[in-house]
Design an enzyme around this catalytic site. Sequence first.
Site, mmCIF file in Angstrom:
data_model
loop_
_atom_site.group_PDB
_atom_site.id
_atom_site.type_symbol
_atom_site.label_atom_id
_atom_site.label_comp_id
_atom_site.label_asym_id
_atom_site.label_seq_id
_atom_site.Cartn_x
_atom_site.Cartn_y
_atom_site.Cartn_z
ATOM 1 N N LYS A 1 -29.352 20.523 5.955
ATOM 2 C CA LYS A 1 -30.043 19.875 4.815
ATOM 3 C C LYS A 1 -29.223 18.722 4.306
ATOM 4 O O LYS A 1 -27.985 18.982 3.861
ATOM 5 C CB LYS A 1 -30.565 20.813 3.600
ATOM 6 C CG LYS A 1 -31.703 21.662 4.326
ATOM 7 C CD LYS A 1 -32.789 21.028 4.637
ATOM 8 C CE LYS A 1 -33.364 20.372 3.323
ATOM 9 N NZ LYS A 1 -34.067 21.559 2.608
ATOM 10 N N HIS B 1 -53.163 4.250 1.171
ATOM 11 C CA HIS B 1 -53.689 5.665 1.204
ATOM 12 C C HIS B 1 -52.560 6.365 1.835
ATOM 13 O O HIS B 1 -52.924 7.389 2.706
ATOM 14 C CB HIS B 1 -55.019 5.914 1.794
ATOM 15 C CG HIS B 1 -56.181 4.994 1.376
ATOM 16 N ND1 HIS B 1 -57.006 5.440 0.372
ATOM 17 C CD2 HIS B 1 -56.422 3.754 1.642
ATOM 18 C CE1 HIS B 1 -57.927 4.349 0.013
ATOM 19 N NE2 HIS B 1 -57.350 3.374 0.855
ATOM 20 N N SER C 1 -27.543 22.051 0.968
ATOM 21 C CA SER C 1 -28.125 23.125 0.603
ATOM 22 C C SER C 1 -27.332 24.293 0.660
ATOM 23 O O SER C 1 -26.641 24.468 1.619
ATOM 24 C CB SER C 1 -29.422 23.465 1.530
ATOM 25 O OG SER C 1 -29.758 24.855 1.705
ATOM 26 N N GLU D 1 -35.260 12.435 -6.333
ATOM 27 C CA GLU D 1 -36.163 13.399 -6.919
ATOM 28 C C GLU D 1 -35.963 13.500 -8.583
ATOM 29 O O GLU D 1 -37.106 13.674 -9.474
ATOM 30 C CB GLU D 1 -36.099 14.829 -6.285
ATOM 31 C CG GLU D 1 -36.369 14.786 -4.868
ATOM 32 C CD GLU D 1 -36.059 16.061 -4.266
ATOM 33 O OE1 GLU D 1 -36.804 16.717 -3.864
ATOM 34 O OE2 GLU D 1 -34.651 16.331 -3.966
#
Length: 460
Positions: free
Chosen positions: A286, A159, A280, A293
């Site tokens: 970043k 979980h 970024s 992804e």
Amino acid sequence: MAETTALWGGRFKEAMDEIAHRFSSSIAFDSKLWREDIQGSIAHARMLGETGIISREEAHAIVRGLEQIAGEIERGEFQFDASMEDVHLAIERRLMENIGAAGGKLHTGRSRNDQVATDERLYLKRAVPDLSETITLVMRELLRKSEAYPDAIMPGYTHLQRAQPILLAHHFLAYLEMFARDRERMEDVLRRIDRSPLGAAAFAGTSYPIDRAQAATALGFRSVLSNSIDAVSDRDYLIELSAACSIVMMHLSRMAEELVIWSTREFGFISMSDAVTTGSSIMPQKKNPDMAELIRGNVGAVYGTLVNVLTTMKALPLAYNRDMQQDKPPMFEAIETTRNSLEMMALVLRETVFHPHRMEAAVRRDYLMATELADYLARKGVPFREAHHMTGSIVAHAEELGRSLEELTLEEYRTFSSKFDADVFSYLDPRRSLEEKKSLGSTNPRMVREAMEAWRTRLY
Ligand code: ARG
């Protein structure tokens, strides 16, 4: 412009409507199959020559003509364009341009229906082993990572809540096992792909004395599909392949997801190198895990191929239907996207460093040893359910005080049960808990080492 004289021109008085032609042309995607189409035609022509259905000279001229077209395509001298209906007709027409009337004999005892199925299967006979090889790349990278961090300990999750300590290597090997099954699935699909539909003709077979087995052997097929209707009617092998690819992508997506999560400041378990991350345009600090992804983002496209082919085939009456032409974009998509994603995952893994100290800190800072504590009581004769309950109360108590399990005193432990002795603290050591694991396939370091050893001999 549509071809004004179609190869079936005899029956037709007028040219096909331009819009209908554009709507139905598959050349934009099936030209990818030109190698297989020529390969299949060469085998067919040779067989026609050897069985005496056409003369040896004619067969020879056809084979030479086809080889010449292959050269022309490779050198860019012959290009496919939108005026052509599909790869089969384009190549056959070119053959007739190049060698004249003899070219018209190639299609004897054959139909585009068995031809296209043959092309696809030939293409997959190359593409699927190649895909398997790419799965192996990821498996090797997983093994390398487990060898690089053989002792690293981390929280295992259920979980996404910290659950029990495990070896990082055990986690890597879990994925390795999944990809091993993916590879098995590919090998399994390949067995069913590896059967020749060639010679089924349109679907009913042919009255020419063709030798299907001979052509199949020349093409490297293991066997011949026995029913001519089945041979041209089904695409179940594409459905299986898309399903197998979907499962690969599902596995990749879980790994990608973990890599994304683990690379956050909140987790801090890993760092990906500059080679596989992006910055970024506005936030200078970043470093984004875009590659992971994108792997995760590719899943939809591949699942889509499964639903696509399944739906295309649903309720189609036997035998061939033109609907089936639409099976090619999903076939290429499944293969290519899965292949690219696997390749990328191997690279991402290679370019990721793990931070064992951070992982170990996460193990120690929490209540991951609660199961061990319950087992400790159970081993001293407390029924496990009772031990579980008691340990729950101890965790709640410690949490209230803002302390870890190691920070409670023996006296405190004893207020919960007289079974507690000073040895309880040694059971709270996560490394010890790993060593204590006895069951086969567990995270016991000795067993993990053995598993790594076994994979090493199979993968290197
Ligand atoms: N382009 C077609 C396909 O991919 C080839 C087979 C066409 N056969 C036919 N009878 N129209 O399915």
